[in-house]
Design an enzyme around this catalytic site. Structure first.
Site, PDB file in Angstrom:
ATOM      1  N   ARG A  51       0.870  -1.178   0.000  1.00 53.60           N
ATOM      2  CA  ARG A  51       0.000   0.000   0.000  1.00 53.60           C
ATOM      3  C   ARG A  51       0.902   1.221   0.000  1.00 53.60           C
ATOM      4  NH1 ARG A  51       2.509   1.938   3.563  1.00 53.60           N
ATOM      5  NH2 ARG A  51       1.003   3.627   3.651  1.00 53.60           N
ATOM      6  N   GLY A  52       0.273   2.389  -0.150  1.00 55.09           N
ATOM      7  CA  GLY A  52       1.060   3.618  -0.313  1.00 55.09           C
ATOM      8  C   GLY A  52       1.224   3.853  -1.809  1.00 55.09           C
ATOM      9  N   ALA A  53       1.061   5.120  -2.212  1.00 51.86           N
ATOM     10  CA  ALA A  53       0.966   5.431  -3.640  1.00 51.86           C
ATOM     11  C   ALA A  53       2.120   4.875  -4.487  1.00 51.86           C
ATOM     12  CB  ALA A  53       0.883   6.945  -3.812  1.00 51.86           C
ATOM     13  N   ARG A  91      -7.468  -0.278  -6.746  1.00 51.83           N
ATOM     14  CA  ARG A  91      -7.642   0.844  -5.813  1.00 51.83           C
ATOM     15  C   ARG A  91      -7.770   2.128  -6.646  1.00 51.83           C
ATOM     16  NH1 ARG A  91      -4.155   1.170  -0.601  1.00 51.83           N
ATOM     17  NH2 ARG A  91      -6.014   2.317   0.041  1.00 51.83           N
ATOM     18  N   GLN A 190      -1.697   2.838   9.956  1.00 53.37           N
ATOM     19  CA  GLN A 190      -0.418   2.826   9.224  1.00 53.37           C
ATOM     20  C   GLN A 190       0.662   3.614   9.971  1.00 53.37           C
ATOM     21  OE1 GLN A 190      -3.410   3.451   7.809  1.00 53.37           O
ATOM     22  NE2 GLN A 190      -3.482   2.838   5.668  1.00 53.37           N
ATOM     23  N   ASP A 231      -1.571  11.014  -2.281  1.00 48.40           N
ATOM     24  CA  ASP A 231      -2.005   9.926  -3.171  1.00 48.40           C
ATOM     25  C   ASP A 231      -2.357  10.436  -4.564  1.00 48.40           C
ATOM     26  OD1 ASP A 231      -2.729   8.964  -0.228  1.00 48.40           O
ATOM     27  OD2 ASP A 231      -2.312   7.243  -1.522  1.00 48.40           O
ATOM     28  N   ASN A 241      -4.966  12.764   0.297  1.00 49.14           N
ATOM     29  CA  ASN A 241      -4.073  11.949   1.128  1.00 49.14           C
ATOM     30  C   ASN A 241      -4.925  11.224   2.162  1.00 49.14           C
ATOM     31  OD1 ASN A 241      -1.287  11.181   1.658  1.00 49.14           O
ATOM     32  ND2 ASN A 241      -1.540  12.183   3.627  1.00 49.14           N
ATOM     33  N   LYS A 242      -4.279  10.434   2.989  1.00 47.50           N
ATOM     34  CA  LYS A 242      -4.996   9.591   3.955  1.00 47.50           C
ATOM     35  C   LYS A 242      -6.006  10.387   4.773  1.00 47.50           C
ATOM     36  CE  LYS A 242      -4.740   6.042   4.320  1.00 47.50           C
ATOM     37  NZ  LYS A 242      -5.711   5.191   3.589  1.00 47.50           N
TER      38      LYS A 242
HETATM   39  O1  MRU Z   1      -4.398   3.401   2.111  1.00 46.73           O
HETATM   40  P1  MRU Z   1      -2.910   3.517   1.947  1.00 46.73           P
HETATM   41  O2  MRU Z   1      -2.139   2.987   3.116  1.00 46.73           O
HETATM   42  O3  MRU Z   1      -2.429   2.977   0.630  1.00 46.73           O
HETATM   43  O4  MRU Z   1      -2.726   5.076   1.927  1.00 46.73           O
HETATM   44  C1  MRU Z   1      -1.658   5.701   1.359  1.00 46.73           C
HETATM   45  C2  MRU Z   1      -0.891   6.387   2.358  1.00 46.73           C
HETATM   46  O5  MRU Z   1      -0.108   5.737   3.019  1.00 46.73           O
HETATM   47  C3  MRU Z   1      -0.979   7.813   2.586  1.00 46.73           C
HETATM   48  O6  MRU Z   1      -2.094   8.459   2.179  1.00 46.73           O
HETATM   49  C4  MRU Z   1       0.325   8.449   2.194  1.00 46.73           C
HETATM   50  O7  MRU Z   1       0.463   9.625   2.863  1.00 46.73           O
HETATM   51  C5  MRU Z   1       0.496   8.683   0.727  1.00 46.73           C
HETATM   52  S1  MRU Z   1       1.219   7.359  -0.058  1.00 46.73           S
HETATM   53  C6  MRU Z   1       2.850   7.873  -0.325  1.00 46.73           C
END
Ligand code: MRU
Length: 348
Positions: A51-53, A91, A190, A231, A241-242
């Site tokens: 996970r994470g962009a 996603r 996370q 993201d 973002n999250k």
């Molecule tokens: O749902 P996730 O864990 O894939 O979410 C992404 C993230 O971890 C955050 O939004 C993050 O700040 C950006 S990804 C580099």
């Protein structure tokens, strides 16, 4: 980055098998998930093994290359078209996924070998961007700085190195005193699990805080700067973002604390004029109701946290308007979050 003295990327490929650090098990177990087929890689993205962009983008690029190798010559184009749709439906929010799939798909139209080469190039570029973001972001960090971050935008969220934590790693390497407050980031935690694990491994001073503690710490002057990942960034600088980022950004503005967003250029969606139309992923209510963790023998258990019978809603991201963002730290430098600067960045 290193785990037990061995260098790992969060995602890589051996032959045509994609290897991913199993992030659902961290920080309690360190395991590698092996995805033999492109559909296995898709499942891993959907179920957040990775996970994470940036890491999602890397995995999606490899999935597209895997699909090219799985396709038969007589049905090649149909197969890779279908694979592209399947990968893109894993996603919806992180733009890196779409950016990578597009590039590898175009290469796959030439040959599976071109697709693999492009996927590897993108993975390497993502890791290199993380290091450059670190060096650029380090410039805004003075000695003895207290940083608030949200979610995990460290090396686990990228192919390597990270975005929001990259400046922290560079500052620490250079001997600056840095202290990181890591929001726990409910519901999937996370921050409490992944950001804390990364910082602990790098021996960087930090503390996990409950999500609702951040405003009070800002009020008390304990936070100098807020840094997160992204993201998807719209052409006007609005940032997805999250979930919870918006709230921190509003509070930071109120207390005069700078909010920097870190992201590689592959996170910028130039076709999106502003953040209003960003597709915000809605995840299962179970993520709010339940949590998984280890017992004394390190055996994982899932327990219910909420009232049985109540409903929950679980939007995974929010959109912070550009007006709350001081700057976007990219691999090419730090820019202001507006249309002109973003356009200039994309065209240089
Ligand atoms: O749902 P996730 O864990 O894939 O979410 C992404 C993230 O971890 C955050 O939004 C993050 O700040 C950006 S990804 C580099």
């Amino acid at each position: 980055m290193k785990v037990n003295n061995q260098h790992y990327r969060s995602v890589w490929i051996e032959g045509t098998t994609v290897h991913l650090i199993e992030q659902n098990l961290l920080p309690f177990k360190f395991q590698i998930f092996k995805a033999k087929k492109y559909t296995d890689t898709c499942r891993a993205i959907k179920e957040m093994v990775t996970r994470g962009a940036g890491a999602i983008g890397g995995a999606a690029a490899f999935a597209m290359a895997q699909a090219a190798y799985e396709a038969n010559a007589d049905n090649y184009k149909n197969f890779i078209n279908e694979a592209r749709n399947t990968i893109e439906s894993t996603r919806p929010t992180a733009y890196d996924l779409f950016y990578s799939v597009e590039a590898v798909y175009k290469a796959a139209l030439k040959s599976p070998e071109s697709a693999m080469q492009k996927a590897q190039e993108l993975a390497d570029a993502n890791a290199a961007a993380g290091r450059a973001i670190g060096e650029n972001g380090n410039k805004i960090l003075s000695n003895n700085v207290n940083i608030l971050t949200h979610c995990n935008a460290g090396w686990l969220a990228f192919v390597d190195y990270g975005s929001a934590l990259a400046p922290v790693y560079v500052a620490h390497e250079q001997g600056k005193n840095v202290f990181v407050y890591a929001d726990e980031t409910r519901p999937r935690s996370q921050g409490a699990r992944l950001t804390a694990w990364e910082l602990h491994n790098q021996e960087i001073p930090h503390a996990i805080i409950a999500d609702n503690a951040a405003a009070s710490l800002m009020q008390q002057g304990k936070i100098d700067v807020l840094i997160t990942g992204a993201d998807r960034i719209a052409a006007n600088g609005d940032v997805a973002n999250k979930i919870g980022t918006l709230e921190k950004a509003i509070v930071a503005k109120y207390y005069g604390i700078s909010f920097y967003v870190t992201a590689p250029i592959s996170t910028i969606d130039p076709g999106l004029p502003n953040g209003k139309k960003i597709n915000i992923e809605e995840r299962s209510a179970d993520e709010v109701h339940y949590a998984t963790g280890p017992d004394a023998e390190n055996k994982l258990h899932t327990i219910r946290l909420s009232n049985p019978g109540s409903e929950a809603i679980n939007p995974a991201f929010d959109v912070t308007p550009a007006s709350l963002v001081k700057g976007i730290i990219t691999e090419k430098g730090i820019i202001e979050p507006n249309k002109k600067s973003i356009l200039a960045l994309l065209t240089t």
